[in-house]
Design a protein around this motif. Structure first.
Motif, mmCIF file in Angstrom:
data_model
loop_
_atom_site.group_PDB
_atom_site.id
_atom_site.type_symbol
_atom_site.label_atom_id
_atom_site.label_comp_id
_atom_site.label_asym_id
_atom_site.label_seq_id
_atom_site.Cartn_x
_atom_site.Cartn_y
_atom_site.Cartn_z
ATOM 1 N N GLU A 1 34.860 23.757 -2.381
ATOM 2 C CA GLU A 1 34.065 24.722 -1.623
ATOM 3 C C GLU A 1 32.916 25.256 -2.475
ATOM 4 N N TYR B 1 33.948 22.224 1.927
ATOM 5 C CA TYR B 1 33.263 23.300 2.627
ATOM 6 C C TYR B 1 31.974 23.682 1.893
ATOM 7 N N LYS B 2 30.906 23.851 2.664
ATOM 8 C CA LYS B 2 29.651 24.421 2.159
ATOM 9 C C LYS B 2 29.123 23.699 0.921
ATOM 10 N N LEU B 3 29.203 22.396 0.945
ATOM 11 C CA LEU B 3 28.618 21.573 -0.109
ATOM 12 C C LEU B 3 27.107 21.526 0.074
ATOM 13 N N ARG B 4 26.376 21.577 -1.033
ATOM 14 C CA ARG B 4 24.927 21.430 -1.017
ATOM 15 C C ARG B 4 24.560 20.334 -2.010
ATOM 16 N N SER C 1 28.343 21.583 5.550
ATOM 17 C CA SER C 1 27.814 20.969 4.331
ATOM 18 C C SER C 1 26.533 20.210 4.648
ATOM 19 N N SER D 1 27.675 20.101 9.909
ATOM 20 C CA SER D 1 27.112 19.553 8.679
ATOM 21 C C SER D 1 25.917 18.656 8.981
#
Length: 232
Positions: free
Chosen positions: A152, A170-173, A192, A213
């Motif tokens: 995350e 979760y919430k990968l950039r 993501s 995503s």
């Protein structure tokens, strides 16, 4: 191979162990466990017979090839080296540098707020593994995890070609590769975004969910995975 303060027979004797002083610079020694403040410990190959707490230290923490029970590391202005180590549980929180867990073994692993790279190729975990709020690239290729892999808030590339019961991202950039990953349960990729998502060679017992995503491209090379893919 042992310093005069940490004779292995003395460490095994609880009465004697109470009088031992923990020295944070004893490579290959038998240690009773303890707490380390300020100076970074160099305990490569040490056998630690009790919980070890390392916090508020400046410099690199070296526990490569060490053996022990529970390990707690907090606030390190440097890198953490745990390659080839064996601990029951590993908890690492707030590290300015990178974390090396290559070939390490543990029941559970939690990494929180790592500003450098996370190298955990070949990691073996009997429980869950969590990587939360990591700024550098995260590499988990070849990791074997009996429980869930949770990633995350990673800001950088992610290589998660691991074997796990399930994988949740979760919430990968950044770019994500799950090439070669295998799960009994689901793979979830939530909120993501990045240039590319690689699902080649994936084996999934459940389903693959991509929720909220956005990726520039997605690679899937198996019809079986396409049939199990849900995008919302």
């Amino acid at each position: 191979g042992y310093c005069p303060y940490h004779d292995p027979n003395c460490v095994r004797d609880k009465r004697c162990r109470r009088s031992l002083a923990f020295t944070p610079d004893c490579e290959g020694c038998n240690l009773p466990g303890g707490e380390v403040f300020d100076s970074a410990p160099r305990l490569r190959g040490a056998k630690i017979h009790g919980p070890l707490i390392v916090q508020y230290v400046v410099g690199d923490v070296d526990l490569s090839e060490a053996r022990g029970a529970d390990l707690y590391i907090h606030s390190v202005r440097g890198a953490v080296r745990l390659g080839g180590s064996r601990f029951r549980n590993i908890y690492i929180d707030t590290v300015e540098g990178g974390v090396d867990l290559t070939g390490a073994r543990a029941v559970g692993v939690v990494l929180w707020s790592v500003k450098g790279a996370v190298a955990a190729g070949g990691l073996s975990a009997g429980g869950h593994v969590s990587v939360v709020d990591a700024a550098g690239p995260v590499a988990l290729g070849g990791a074997k995890i009996a429980g869930e892999l949770i990633v995350e808030g990673v800001r950088g590339s992610l290589q998660a070609g691991a074997s796990a019961y399930s994988i949740s991202i979760y919430k990968l950039r950044g770019e994500a590769s799950l090439s070669g990953a295998s799960t009994e349960g689901d793979i979830r990729i939530v909120e993501s975004q990045g240039e590319r998502l690689d699902l080649s060679g994936v084996e999934v017992g459940g389903r693959v969910y991509i929720l909220g995503s956005k990726f520039g491209g997605v690679r899937v090379d198996k019809q079986e995975v396409l049939r199990k893919l849900f995008v919302l």
